[in-house]
Design a protein around this motif. Structure first.
Motif, PDB file in Angstrom:
ATOM      1  N   TYR A   1       0.806  -1.215   0.000  1.00 58.20           N
ATOM      2  CA  TYR A   1       0.000   0.000   0.000  1.00 58.20           C
ATOM      3  C   TYR A   1       0.840   1.265   0.000  1.00 58.20           C
ATOM      4  CZ  TYR A   1       0.314  -0.212   5.173  1.00 58.20           C
ATOM      5  OH  TYR A   1       0.733  -0.290   6.471  1.00 58.20           O
ATOM      6  N   GLN A   2       2.166   1.142   0.179  1.00 55.94           N
ATOM      7  CA  GLN A   2       3.040   2.302  -0.006  1.00 55.94           C
ATOM      8  C   GLN A   2       4.478   1.842  -0.180  1.00 55.94           C
ATOM      9  OE1 GLN A   2       2.382   4.566   3.594  1.00 55.94           O
ATOM     10  NE2 GLN A   2       4.373   4.031   4.414  1.00 55.94           N
ATOM     11  N   SER A   3       5.242   2.677  -0.868  1.00 56.96           N
ATOM     12  CA  SER A   3       6.677   2.422  -1.026  1.00 56.96           C
ATOM     13  C   SER A   3       7.411   3.111   0.118  1.00 56.96           C
ATOM     14  CB  SER A   3       7.171   2.961  -2.363  1.00 56.96           C
ATOM     15  OG  SER A   3       7.045   4.367  -2.397  1.00 56.96           O
ATOM     16  N   MET A   4       8.685   2.806   0.253  1.00 59.42           N
ATOM     17  CA  MET A   4       9.508   3.534   1.214  1.00 59.42           C
ATOM     18  C   MET A   4       9.678   4.954   0.673  1.00 59.42           C
ATOM     19  SD  MET A   4      12.167   0.457   2.154  1.00 59.42           S
ATOM     20  CE  MET A   4      13.132   1.384   3.319  1.00 59.42           C
ATOM     21  N   PRO A   5       9.876   5.945   1.543  1.00 56.69           N
ATOM     22  CA  PRO A   5       9.963   7.336   1.087  1.00 56.69           C
ATOM     23  C   PRO A   5      11.065   7.574   0.050  1.00 56.69           C
ATOM     24  CG  PRO A   5       9.785   7.228   3.478  1.00 56.69           C
ATOM     25  CD  PRO A   5       9.998   5.820   2.984  1.00 56.69           C
ATOM     26  N   ASP A   6      10.687   8.284  -1.008  1.00 52.25           N
ATOM     27  CA  ASP A   6      11.630   8.758  -2.020  1.00 52.25           C
ATOM     28  C   ASP A   6      12.428   7.635  -2.709  1.00 52.25           C
ATOM     29  OD1 ASP A   6      12.501  11.038  -3.403  1.00 52.25           O
ATOM     30  OD2 ASP A   6      14.340  11.133  -2.224  1.00 52.25           O
ATOM     31  N   THR A   7      11.756   6.505  -2.981  1.00 50.08           N
ATOM     32  CA  THR A   7      12.448   5.367  -3.601  1.00 50.08           C
ATOM     33  C   THR A   7      11.917   4.991  -4.970  1.00 50.08           C
ATOM     34  OG1 THR A   7      10.989   3.757  -2.535  1.00 50.08           O
ATOM     35  CG2 THR A   7      13.022   4.337  -1.364  1.00 50.08           C
ATOM     36  N   VAL A   8      10.716   5.455  -5.314  1.00 47.09           N
ATOM     37  CA  VAL A   8      10.143   5.105  -6.612  1.00 47.09           C
ATOM     38  C   VAL A   8       9.704   6.361  -7.360  1.00 47.09           C
ATOM     39  CG1 VAL A   8       9.364   2.826  -5.836  1.00 47.09           C
ATOM     40  CG2 VAL A   8       7.764   4.745  -5.783  1.00 47.09           C
ATOM     41  N   ILE A   9       9.583   6.191  -8.661  1.00 50.12           N
ATOM     42  CA  ILE A   9       9.052   7.222  -9.548  1.00 50.12           C
ATOM     43  C   ILE A   9       7.751   6.676 -10.107  1.00 50.12           C
ATOM     44  CG2 ILE A   9       9.394   8.473 -11.715  1.00 50.12           C
ATOM     45  CD1 ILE A   9      12.443   8.065 -11.246  1.00 50.12           C
ATOM     46  N   GLU A  10       6.735   7.497 -10.156  1.00 52.77           N
ATOM     47  CA  GLU A  10       5.466   7.102 -10.768  1.00 52.77           C
ATOM     48  C   GLU A  10       5.257   7.948 -12.011  1.00 52.77           C
ATOM     49  OE1 GLU A  10       2.322   7.355  -7.866  1.00 52.77           O
ATOM     50  OE2 GLU A  10       3.461   6.185  -6.401  1.00 52.77           O
ATOM     51  N   ARG A  11       4.901   7.281 -13.118  1.00 51.44           N
ATOM     52  CA  ARG A  11       4.658   8.031 -14.357  1.00 51.44           C
ATOM     53  C   ARG A  11       3.524   7.388 -15.142  1.00 51.44           C
ATOM     54  NH1 ARG A  11      10.037   6.569 -17.946  1.00 51.44           N
ATOM     55  NH2 ARG A  11       9.398   4.467 -18.490  1.00 51.44           N
ATOM     56  N   GLU A  12       2.874   8.212 -15.946  1.00 47.08           N
ATOM     57  CA  GLU A  12       1.748   7.733 -16.741  1.00 47.08           C
ATOM     58  C   GLU A  12       2.203   6.712 -17.768  1.00 47.08           C
ATOM     59  OE1 GLU A  12      -0.630   9.999 -19.980  1.00 47.08           O
ATOM     60  OE2 GLU A  12      -1.694  10.342 -18.077  1.00 47.08           O
ATOM     61  N   ASP A  13       1.430   5.651 -17.900  1.00 49.13           N
ATOM     62  CA  ASP A  13       1.701   4.573 -18.859  1.00 49.13           C
ATOM     63  C   ASP A  13       0.447   4.380 -19.700  1.00 49.13           C
ATOM     64  OD1 ASP A  13       2.200   2.199 -20.213  1.00 49.13           O
ATOM     65  OD2 ASP A  13       2.370   0.973 -18.409  1.00 49.13           O
ATOM     66  N   ARG A  14       0.543   4.663 -20.991  1.00 45.92           N
ATOM     67  CA  ARG A  14      -0.600   4.530 -21.901  1.00 45.92           C
ATOM     68  C   ARG A  14      -0.469   3.319 -22.814  1.00 45.92           C
ATOM     69  NH1 ARG A  14      -4.243   8.540 -22.590  1.00 45.92           N
ATOM     70  NH2 ARG A  14      -4.000  10.309 -21.196  1.00 45.92           N
ATOM     71  N   SER A  15       0.359   2.357 -22.440  1.00 43.44           N
ATOM     72  CA  SER A  15       0.544   1.158 -23.261  1.00 43.44           C
ATOM     73  C   SER A  15      -0.656   0.218 -23.147  1.00 43.44           C
ATOM     74  CB  SER A  15       1.823   0.422 -22.841  1.00 43.44           C
ATOM     75  OG  SER A  15       1.703  -0.063 -21.523  1.00 43.44           O
ATOM     76  N   HIS A  16      -0.781  -0.663 -24.078  1.00 47.89           N
ATOM     77  CA  HIS A  16      -1.818  -1.706 -24.084  1.00 47.89           C
ATOM     78  C   HIS A  16      -3.244  -1.145 -24.065  1.00 47.89           C
ATOM     79  CE1 HIS A  16       1.449  -4.507 -23.599  1.00 47.89           C
ATOM     80  NE2 HIS A  16       1.842  -3.866 -22.523  1.00 47.89           N
ATOM     81  N   GLY A  17      -3.429   0.051 -24.603  1.00 43.21           N
ATOM     82  CA  GLY A  17      -4.759   0.624 -24.748  1.00 43.21           C
ATOM     83  C   GLY A  17      -5.415   1.063 -23.451  1.00 43.21           C
ATOM     84  N   MET A  18      -4.630   1.276 -22.404  1.00 42.18           N
ATOM     85  CA  MET A  18      -5.196   1.746 -21.137  1.00 42.18           C
ATOM     86  C   MET A  18      -4.287   2.803 -20.519  1.00 42.18           C
ATOM     87  SD  MET A  18      -4.823  -1.794 -19.008  1.00 42.18           S
ATOM     88  CE  MET A  18      -3.873  -3.055 -19.825  1.00 42.18           C
ATOM     89  N   VAL A  19      -4.818   3.509 -19.545  1.00 41.31           N
ATOM     90  CA  VAL A  19      -4.033   4.502 -18.824  1.00 41.31           C
ATOM     91  C   VAL A  19      -3.787   3.963 -17.423  1.00 41.31           C
ATOM     92  CG1 VAL A  19      -3.933   6.874 -17.964  1.00 41.31           C
ATOM     93  CG2 VAL A  19      -5.072   6.388 -20.145  1.00 41.31           C
ATOM     94  N   ARG A  20      -2.506   3.811 -17.092  1.00 43.32           N
ATOM     95  CA  ARG A  20      -2.121   3.305 -15.773  1.00 43.32           C
ATOM     96  C   ARG A  20      -0.982   4.168 -15.246  1.00 43.32           C
ATOM     97  NH1 ARG A  20      -0.560  -2.743 -17.305  1.00 43.32           N
ATOM     98  NH2 ARG A  20       0.490  -1.600 -18.949  1.00 43.32           N
ATOM     99  N   THR A  21      -0.570   3.887 -14.027  1.00 46.82           N
ATOM    100  CA  THR A  21       0.577   4.572 -13.450  1.00 46.82           C
ATOM    101  C   THR A  21       1.684   3.550 -13.243  1.00 46.82           C
ATOM    102  OG1 THR A  21      -0.865   6.170 -12.340  1.00 46.82           O
ATOM    103  CG2 THR A  21       1.410   5.991 -11.542  1.00 46.82           C
ATOM    104  N   GLU A  22       2.751   3.711 -13.999  1.00 45.32           N
ATOM    105  CA  GLU A  22       3.907   2.810 -13.911  1.00 45.32           C
ATOM    106  C   GLU A  22       4.751   3.188 -12.698  1.00 45.32           C
ATOM    107  OE1 GLU A  22       7.621   1.287 -16.715  1.00 45.32           O
ATOM    108  OE2 GLU A  22       6.674   3.218 -17.162  1.00 45.32           O
ATOM    109  N   VAL A  23       5.369   2.182 -12.071  1.00 41.90           N
ATOM    110  CA  VAL A  23       6.255   2.391 -10.933  1.00 41.90           C
ATOM    111  C   VAL A  23       7.667   1.975 -11.345  1.00 41.90           C
ATOM    112  CG1 VAL A  23       6.753   1.778  -8.538  1.00 41.90           C
ATOM    113  CG2 VAL A  23       4.378   1.918  -9.314  1.00 41.90           C
ATOM    114  N   LEU A  24       8.624   2.897 -11.173  1.00 39.67           N
ATOM    115  CA  LEU A  24      10.023   2.659 -11.523  1.00 39.67           C
ATOM    116  C   LEU A  24      10.900   2.850 -10.298  1.00 39.67           C
ATOM    117  CD1 LEU A  24       9.718   5.065 -14.480  1.00 39.67           C
ATOM    118  CD2 LEU A  24      10.236   2.673 -14.821  1.00 39.67           C
ATOM    119  N   CYS A  25      12.014   2.153 -10.260  1.00 39.04           N
ATOM    120  CA  CYS A  25      13.018   2.370  -9.220  1.00 39.04           C
ATOM    121  C   CYS A  25      13.648   3.744  -9.456  1.00 39.04           C
ATOM    122  CB  CYS A  25      14.080   1.274  -9.270  1.00 39.04           C
ATOM    123  SG  CYS A  25      15.463   1.551  -8.139  1.00 39.04           S
ATOM    124  N   LYS A  26      13.652   4.580  -8.440  1.00 33.59           N
ATOM    125  CA  LYS A  26      14.210   5.926  -8.582  1.00 33.59           C
ATOM    126  C   LYS A  26      15.721   5.890  -8.784  1.00 33.59           C
ATOM    127  CE  LYS A  26      14.291  10.473  -6.490  1.00 33.59           C
ATOM    128  NZ  LYS A  26      13.853  11.296  -5.361  1.00 33.59           N
TER     129      LYS A  26
END
Length: 133
Positions: free
Chosen positions: A72-97
């Motif tokens: 339900y949460q990441s550790m503080p300041d460890t991930v980047i969230e960005r919009e992902d419009r792949s596969h015909g949908m809108v999601r929020t991708e999570v990346l290692c910062k």
């Protein structure tokens, strides 16, 4: 975007297994209900498989039934969230910062959790460091 850990494509391929590379570096996903940590209840810290950055604590892990480890949460300041419009949908991708590796996605459907979020993370993108007893 520059990351603290940057490697060439060749270096990532040498370091990671083909499945790890496909998920972490090419934004793939493992099949639902097949990941090592889907049902794990071991206490500890989940770190990025590519660079070792600490990402999630076991205290924030919950069973969502989605087929992937959920937090339900990441550790503080460890991930980047960005919009992902792949596969015909809108999601929020999570990346290692720290290294920019793809971890999974976050959804606002973590009902009953303190944040309301569900970080749906690929097991293959993480390593669990159990808490010493």
């Amino acid at each position: 975007m520059g990351y603290d850990v940057e490697k060439s494509d060749e270096e990532w391929r040498e370091q990671l297994s083909p499945e790890e590379y496909a998920v972490l570096r090419q934004a793939g996903t493992e099949r639902a209900f097949t990941g090592e940590y889907t049902d794990t209840e071991t206490e500890g810290v989940y770190s990025c498989k590519a660079c070792g950055a600490e990402l999630f604590r076991s205290e924030t892990k919950f069973h969502s039934g989605c087929g992937w480890p959920s937090f339900y949460q990441s550790m503080p300041d460890t991930v980047i969230e960005r919009e992902d419009r792949s596969h015909g949908m809108v999601r929020t991708e999570v990346l290692c910062k720290r290294c920019g590796s793809h971890l999974g996605h976050v959804f606002p459907d973590g009902y009953g959790t303190p944040t309301g979020d569900r970080y749906c993370i690929n097991s293959v993108s993480m390593t669990l460091q159990p808490t010493a007893e």
